[in-house]
Design an enzyme around this catalytic site. Structure first.
Site, PDB file in Angstrom:
ATOM      1  N   CYS A  70       3.135  -0.937   3.937  1.00 52.81           N
ATOM      2  CA  CYS A  70       1.885  -0.939   4.892  1.00 52.81           C
ATOM      3  C   CYS A  70       1.235   0.371   4.789  1.00 52.81           C
ATOM      4  O   CYS A  70       1.982   1.308   5.203  1.00 52.81           O
ATOM      5  CB  CYS A  70       2.242  -1.267   6.316  1.00 52.81           C
ATOM      6  SG  CYS A  70       1.122  -1.099   7.572  1.00 52.81           S
ATOM      7  N   CYS A 177      -5.136  -1.521   1.229  1.00 52.65           N
ATOM      8  CA  CYS A 177      -4.259  -2.227   2.029  1.00 52.65           C
ATOM      9  C   CYS A 177      -3.564  -3.244   1.209  1.00 52.65           C
ATOM     10  O   CYS A 177      -4.122  -3.917   0.547  1.00 52.65           O
ATOM     11  CB  CYS A 177      -5.281  -2.913   3.173  1.00 52.65           C
ATOM     12  SG  CYS A 177      -4.612  -3.888   4.327  1.00 52.65           S
TER      13      CYS A 177
END
Length: 261
Positions: A70, A177
């Site tokens: 993440c 991302c």
């Protein structure tokens, strides 16, 4: 061997599949925080605390390495995670693949969440690894959330909006991302220009999977005949893969070859 991965949501799927391809025999522990979504608008301290919570849930299964799959967690919580778990449990963060993208000479674009776009963190990586290369930072509002919930119409709108902000002559795009890697081909289709060389997408999944093996002292063994198991933890609760995960090839692959337990 057992590898744990944490993320706010299903953005950990690409890295999990990358580990599975390198070591089919590895047990995987996927720990995410659907109750706390979205993480982007949260304060740094809140992201740190939530990252620690889902990492603790994963660590209870005694993995050999912990992948922070993440970008938001890696930006804010990596020092706290390493202080909590290392050296007993190696912690591998996710860094946007700006360095390999810039090595191709550019121009490049970096697709990232609005919170990351223009941040000191991302600007620092650009200055360090992309000096002299044309770089466009592209905010992608709503794309991570749309991917998380497999909202096809919202994905199309978010990709189209980001594509409109991306110069037509970019040779490579950094997917800043982890959720974006799940819709990489849709991004490529939206950006590819007729007559230009194939657009190169740079994600982080393969690099973090390889680093996890290095940190554990293990070697890739794609031909291993043993299939590892899969443990799914959602906001601290034992669960199965979220329904939305099955929308993506990565989720279907994990569900097909890994018995949930």
């Amino acid at each position: 061997m057992k590898i744990a991965l944490i993320d706010s949501g299903i953005g950990l799927l690409p890295a999990a599949v990358a580990v599975r391809r390198l070591r089919p025999d590895a047990d995987l522990v996927l720990s995410s925080d659907p109750d706390g979504l979205p993480w982007g608008p949260r304060s740094a301290e809140d992201v740190i605390q939530r990252s620690l919570a889902i990492a603790e849930a994963a660590a209870a299964h005694r993995p050999d390495a912990l992948i922070v799959a993440c970008n938001t967690s890696s930006v804010h919580a990596l020092p706290a995670l390493r202080a909590r778990f290392e050296p007993d449990l190696p912690v591998i963060g996710t860094v946007p693949a700006i360095k390999p993208a810039a090595a191709g000479g550019g121009p490049i674009a970096i697709w990232a969440t609005p919170a990351t776009t223009g941040s000191p963190y991302q600007r620092g990586l650009i200055e360090e690894f992309a000096g002299g290369v044309g770089v466009t930072e592209v905010p992608c509002p709503g794309l991570a959330d749309a991917v998380q919930y497999a909202d096809e119409a919202a994905i199309d709108r978010a990709v189209a909006a980001a594509a409109a902000l991306t110069p037509r002559d970019v040779s490579a795009v950094v997917l800043g991302c982890t959720h974006y890697e799940l819709v990489g081909e849709r991004i490529r289709t939206a950006l590819q220009q007729p007559g230009l060389p194939p657009l190169v997408l740079h994600g982080s999944a393969g690099a973090v999977a390889a680093q996890a093996l290095r940190r554990t002292g293990e070697l890739p063994d794609p031909g291993s005949g043993t299939e590892g198991g899969l443990t799914v933890i959602l906001s601290g609760r034992a669960a199965e893969l979220p329904v939305a995960a099955h929308t993506y090839a990565e989720g279907r692959l994990l569900a097909a070859v890994s018995p949930a337990r």
